[in-house]
Design an enzyme around this catalytic site. Structure first.
Site, PDB file in Angstrom:
ATOM      1  N   PRO A 274       0.816  -1.212   0.000  1.00 53.00           N
ATOM      2  CA  PRO A 274       0.000   0.000   0.000  1.00 53.00           C
ATOM      3  C   PRO A 274       0.852   1.265   0.000  1.00 53.00           C
ATOM      4  O   PRO A 274       1.906   1.305   0.640  1.00 53.00           O
ATOM      5  CB  PRO A 274      -0.776  -0.108   1.316  1.00 53.00           C
ATOM      6  CG  PRO A 274       0.166  -0.841   2.216  1.00 53.00           C
ATOM      7  CD  PRO A 274       0.874  -1.837   1.323  1.00 53.00           C
ATOM      8  N   CYS A 342       4.914  28.811 -16.483  1.00 48.61           N
ATOM      9  CA  CYS A 342       4.478  29.303 -17.796  1.00 48.61           C
ATOM     10  C   CYS A 342       3.853  28.209 -18.636  1.00 48.61           C
ATOM     11  O   CYS A 342       4.395  27.818 -19.683  1.00 48.61           O
ATOM     12  CB  CYS A 342       5.675  29.914 -18.514  1.00 48.61           C
ATOM     13  SG  CYS A 342       6.366  31.226 -17.531  1.00 48.61           S
TER      14      CYS A 342
END
Ligand code: LLP
Length: 418
Positions: A274, A342
């Protein structure tokens, strides 16, 4: 259940005011709750109390050695996919006999390092890899314990990028070729086939796909037994989902009960890998609003955490709950929460209803403890965020914020050559 809670409009991590942590370490900042990590680990691990098992935390989801060491103290092993993750697991003092090595592209040096460390087993994903492990083991005078990662061709019903157990995926060995693979492995002097492995995907919100996969592996187990190949370990991978928004994944207890029932009477040690279910809701990302900007059709909150800090929304369109660190009870507005990078894909949330926020204020991005910091980069030459652990009423740094120097330090020791 986690320990990031709001009291009188203020966000706390366990008993610490999040604002106080930010005063000391700035933003963007990852904060983890040790109490939550322990609680999640123990809820998961104890769900398998009536069958032999090893819970190998999936290092890829959060590889900070302080997180790993904390989980190791609760009894965790590690699921690793690289030499780097092996290095981290060993640095965190995880018992090598609780380490399993998965991944389609294990390199020679990584195999060597894992054999040297005496890990529990390799989850082998191809016949070429099997040959490679055999050669290396023999050259080192060792015998490698292996399992094959079986691709059971079940649909995990999750995002296609994190589905791994369908026959068109690159992972594992087709279940129809498994017998041949095990027979070949048995012939190799440097190989000891001891396990069967599978991992069908991540963020699963139903138990049935796990049980379907398990049924197929049980058939394989019986066939192998007939052939005199005695399997000791059954590794079912990771994949149990968590709540980001309105998902209702099964509780680990339910998951554990279903799997334990299905395996009752089998003389096997179950291995689980997990990741997200332990760490996902045990961590948050704190970011500061740099500017607000209103255009004719959108309100933007421009924050100081970008897709380089948390890429999940950009990459998988995933939802992360966002809330103000100090809730002033202002009117609700709809925002795009975007980073400074950007690219138009640089967002943490779109069309999100939030109390009106102003520049300078702090926001908390929840469920960021798994696949958060580990997937971060320095894109746009942004130093990576710091990481802090909270425990009760204390907090401490577990990874320093990177500096500009860190951005160039592997470059500026090399002279310019023009
Ligand atoms: N074992 C293996 C072999 C895996 O490939 C993975 C995850 C795990 C265990 C742990 O799965 P978990 O319990 O965390 O679901 N970056 C994506 C998730 C990629 C999962 C890759 N493999 C995300 O942010 O959702």
């Amino acid at each position: 259940m986690h320990y990031f809670t709001e009291k009188d409009g203020n966000l706390y991590a366990e008993e610490v005011l999040v604002e106080d942590i930010v005063k000391e370490y700035g933003t963007p900042l990852y904060i983890y709750s040790s109490r939550t990590l322990k609680r999640h680990f123990n809820a998961f691990d104890s769900a398998f109390y009536n069958i032999p098992h090893i819970t190998c935390f999936s290092v890829k989801c959060n590889s900070n050695i302080h997180v790993l060491n904390l989980l190791k103290n609760e009894g965790a092993g590690a699921d690793i996919v690289s030499g780097g993750e092996l290095y981290r697991a060993l640095r965190a003092e995880i018992d090598p006999q609780k380490i399993v090595f998965s991944g389609v592209g294990k390199q020679e040096h990584e195999i060597r390092e894992a054999l040297q460390a005496n890990i529990l087993m390799f989850n082998v994903e191809s016949m070429e890899e099997l040959q490679k492990i055999n050669e290396i083991a023999l050259s080192m005078g060792k015998i490698a314990n292996i399992s094959f990662r079986i691709n059971p061709d079940v649909d995990p019903k999750t995002h296609p990028y994190i589905s791994t157990g369908l026959k068109e995926n690159k992972f594992g060995i087709n279940i129809n070729d498994a017998i041949y693979a095990y027979k070949s492995a048995k012939e190799l002097k440097g190989i000891n086939p001891v396990g069967i492995d599978c991992h069908i995907g991540s963020q699963l919100t139903e138990i049935d796909p796990f049980l379907d996969a398990l049924d197929k592996l049980k058939v394989l187990y019986a066939e192998l037994k007939e052939l005199g190949i005695h399997i000791k370990y059954l590794d079912l991978g990771g994949g149990l989902g968590i709540q980001y928004k309105e998902e209702e994944p099964p509780h680990p207890k339910e998951f554990g009960e279903a799997l334990s029932k299905a395996l009752m009477g089998y003389p096997l040690t179950l291995i689980l890998e997990p990741g997200r279910v332990i760490a996902g809701n045990a961590g948050v990302l704190i970011t500061r609003v740099i500017y607000t900007k209103e255009t004719s059709n959108k309100n933007f909150l421009i924050v100081d955490a970008g897709m380089n800090d948390l890429i999940r929304p950009s990459l998988y369109n995933s939802y992360h709950r966002i809330a103000p660190v100090k809730n002033m009870g202002r009117e609700i507005k709809k925002y795009d929460v975007v980073g400074p990078i950007c690219e138009s894909g640089d967002f943490l949330a779109k069309d999100r209803e939030l109390p009106e926020s102003r520049s300078g204020e702090l926001l908390c991005v929840f469920s960021a403890g798994a696949y958060g910091f580990v997937m971060s980069s320095q894109y746009n030459s942004r130093p990576r965020a710091a990481e802090v652990m909270v425990t009760g009423d204390e907090f401490y740094l577990i990874r320093e914020r990177e500096s500009y120097r860190d951005l160039v330090y592997l470059e500026d020791s090399i002279p310019f050559r023009n």
